[in-house]
Write an enzyme that holds these catalytic residues in place. Structure first.
Site, PDB file in Angstrom:
ATOM      1  N   ARG A 198     -13.551  -6.256 -40.708  1.00  0.00           N
ATOM      2  CA  ARG A 198     -13.993  -7.647 -40.518  1.00  0.00           C
ATOM      3  C   ARG A 198     -14.785  -7.800 -39.228  1.00  0.00           C
ATOM      4  NH1 ARG A 198      -8.414 -10.211 -41.057  1.00  0.00           N
ATOM      5  NH2 ARG A 198      -9.345 -12.230 -40.634  1.00  0.00           N
ATOM      6  N   ARG A 225     -21.551 -17.995 -41.821  1.00  0.00           N
ATOM      7  CA  ARG A 225     -21.129 -16.713 -41.270  1.00  0.00           C
ATOM      8  C   ARG A 225     -22.269 -15.705 -41.278  1.00  0.00           C
ATOM      9  NH1 ARG A 225     -15.190 -16.832 -42.156  1.00  0.00           N
ATOM     10  NH2 ARG A 225     -14.292 -14.858 -41.496  1.00  0.00           N
ATOM     11  N   LYS A 259     -10.024 -19.977 -33.423  1.00  0.00           N
ATOM     12  CA  LYS A 259     -10.768 -21.122 -33.969  1.00  0.00           C
ATOM     13  C   LYS A 259      -9.870 -22.019 -34.813  1.00  0.00           C
ATOM     14  CE  LYS A 259     -13.860 -18.902 -36.475  1.00  0.00           C
ATOM     15  NZ  LYS A 259     -13.338 -17.553 -36.453  1.00  0.00           N
ATOM     16  N   ARG A 309      -1.142 -12.473 -43.465  1.00  0.00           N
ATOM     17  CA  ARG A 309      -2.248 -12.388 -44.424  1.00  0.00           C
ATOM     18  C   ARG A 309      -2.508 -10.941 -44.798  1.00  0.00           C
ATOM     19  NH1 ARG A 309      -7.102 -15.877 -42.125  1.00  0.00           N
ATOM     20  NH2 ARG A 309      -8.152 -14.022 -42.893  1.00  0.00           N
ATOM     21  N   ARG A 323      -0.623 -11.807 -36.083  1.00  0.00           N
ATOM     22  CA  ARG A 323      -0.750 -13.188 -36.560  1.00  0.00           C
ATOM     23  C   ARG A 323       0.184 -13.434 -37.754  1.00  0.00           C
ATOM     24  NH1 ARG A 323      -6.538 -15.734 -37.795  1.00  0.00           N
ATOM     25  NH2 ARG A 323      -6.690 -14.128 -39.391  1.00  0.00           N
TER      26      ARG A 323
HETATM   27  P1  AMP Z   1     -11.123 -16.018 -42.511  1.00  0.00           P
HETATM   28  O1  AMP Z   1      -9.899 -16.680 -43.050  1.00  0.00           O
HETATM   29  O2  AMP Z   1     -12.122 -17.009 -41.985  1.00  0.00           O
HETATM   30  O3  AMP Z   1     -10.827 -14.919 -41.519  1.00  0.00           O
HETATM   31  O4  AMP Z   1     -11.841 -15.316 -43.776  1.00  0.00           O
HETATM   32  C1  AMP Z   1     -11.190 -14.304 -44.500  1.00  0.00           C
HETATM   33  C2  AMP Z   1     -12.197 -13.613 -45.402  1.00  0.00           C
HETATM   34  O5  AMP Z   1     -12.740 -14.566 -46.335  1.00  0.00           O
HETATM   35  C3  AMP Z   1     -13.399 -13.010 -44.708  1.00  0.00           C
HETATM   36  O6  AMP Z   1     -13.128 -11.716 -44.184  1.00  0.00           O
HETATM   37  C4  AMP Z   1     -14.426 -12.983 -45.845  1.00  0.00           C
HETATM   38  O7  AMP Z   1     -14.162 -11.904 -46.725  1.00  0.00           O
HETATM   39  C5  AMP Z   1     -14.120 -14.272 -46.595  1.00  0.00           C
HETATM   40  N1  AMP Z   1     -14.916 -15.405 -46.069  1.00  0.00           N
HETATM   41  C6  AMP Z   1     -14.487 -16.480 -45.345  1.00  0.00           C
HETATM   42  N2  AMP Z   1     -15.494 -17.297 -45.054  1.00  0.00           N
HETATM   43  C7  AMP Z   1     -16.597 -16.735 -45.590  1.00  0.00           C
HETATM   44  C8  AMP Z   1     -17.964 -17.081 -45.613  1.00  0.00           C
HETATM   45  N3  AMP Z   1     -18.438 -18.174 -44.986  1.00  0.00           N
HETATM   46  N4  AMP Z   1     -18.811 -16.267 -46.269  1.00  0.00           N
HETATM   47  C9  AMP Z   1     -18.389 -15.158 -46.911  1.00  0.00           C
HETATM   48  N5  AMP Z   1     -17.119 -14.758 -46.899  1.00  0.00           N
HETATM   49  C10 AMP Z   1     -16.232 -15.522 -46.253  1.00  0.00           C
END
Ligand code: AMP
Length: 220
Positions: free
Chosen positions: A177, A90, A15, A166, A133
């Site tokens: 996740r 989410r 994405k 990360r 990644r």
């Molecule tokens: P991402 O970078 O989108 O993979 O997000 C990394 C982490 O940030 C996720 O595993 C969640 O812990 C937190 N996170 C990101 N977006 C959200 C969201 N919309 N709601 C809650 N937690 C989020």
């Protein structure tokens, strides 16, 4: 023409790469809650302190934190012509919160102005993707050591900065996740389908092919 682009899909489904391209093409902001939260952690804000323990465990950060961050961001001037939401909503409760935020801003609404694009891909492929990644801490470019490696190992092609992994891209957190995704986020597929705004894209394809398909489904 739609104004609010909601990208749905499991972690590592590509994405981020496509949303960055789309933001450049449409000249609208790419709003990525994961990056916003990581910035809050880096800046040691009140929200960042709360968010850190959830992110480290691969769980969703509480609704109040995420919706306040999103609301702040969506009321900025650069959002007046539309925006791309990557990683938000989410969960169903976040989608309901988004509806309320849009109502309170009064500019766009989900049914008429939004499209939700679902990235369809097998999750086992994704665990491998996440572990491989790497991203550039300076310009944000994302690489994959297997499918999209940098020209010089570990250095950004664009700005020559050393790439980073990360913290939550290790196997244990990656699997957590996906569990969170299946439980909380996957139900949004039906939610947006029923609303009549869902489009689907096959995400186990080369980046350029996904991009062409994305433009086609959005009539760009
Ligand atoms: P991402 O970078 O989108 O993979 O997000 C990394 C982490 O940030 C996720 O595993 C969640 O812990 C937190 N996170 C990101 N977006 C959200 C969201 N919309 N709601 C809650 N937690 C989020």
């Amino acid at each position: 023409m739609k104004k609010v682009f909601i990208f749905l899909g499991p972690p590592g489904s590509g994405k981020g790469t496509q949303t960055s391209r789309l933001a450049d093409k449409l000249s609208i902001p790419h709003i990525d809650t994961g990056s916003l939260l990581r910035k809050n952690i880096q800046d040691n804000t009140e929200y960042g302190i709360i968010a850190k323990s959830y992110i480290d465990k691969g769980q969703l950060v509480p609704l109040e934190v995420v919706s306040n961050i999103i609301k702040d961001r969506l009321t900025k001037d650069d959002c007046s012509q539309g925006y791309i939401l990557d990683g938000f909503p989410r969960s169903i409760e976040q989608a309901e919160a988004l509806k309320d935020i849009l109502d309170s801003i009064g500019k766009f609404n989900l049914k008429d102005d939004a499209v939700a694009i679902y990235f369809n891909i097998d999750t086992e492929i994704l665990v491998q993707r996440l572990i491989n990644r790497r991203s550039c801490p300076k310009c944000g470019t994302i690489y994959n050591l297997i499918s999209n490696p940098p020209k010089i190992m570990d250095y950004c092609d664009i700005c020559d900065t050393k790439l980073v992994t990360r913290k939550d891209d290790n196997e244990k957190t990656a699997r957590a996740r996906f569990e969170t995704y299946e439980k909380e986020t996957a139900p949004l597929y039906e939610y947006f389908k029923q609303m009549g705004i869902l489009k689907e894209i096959e995400a186990d394809n080369p980046i350029s092919e996904i991009w062409e398909n994305l433009k086609a489904i959005l009539s760009l």
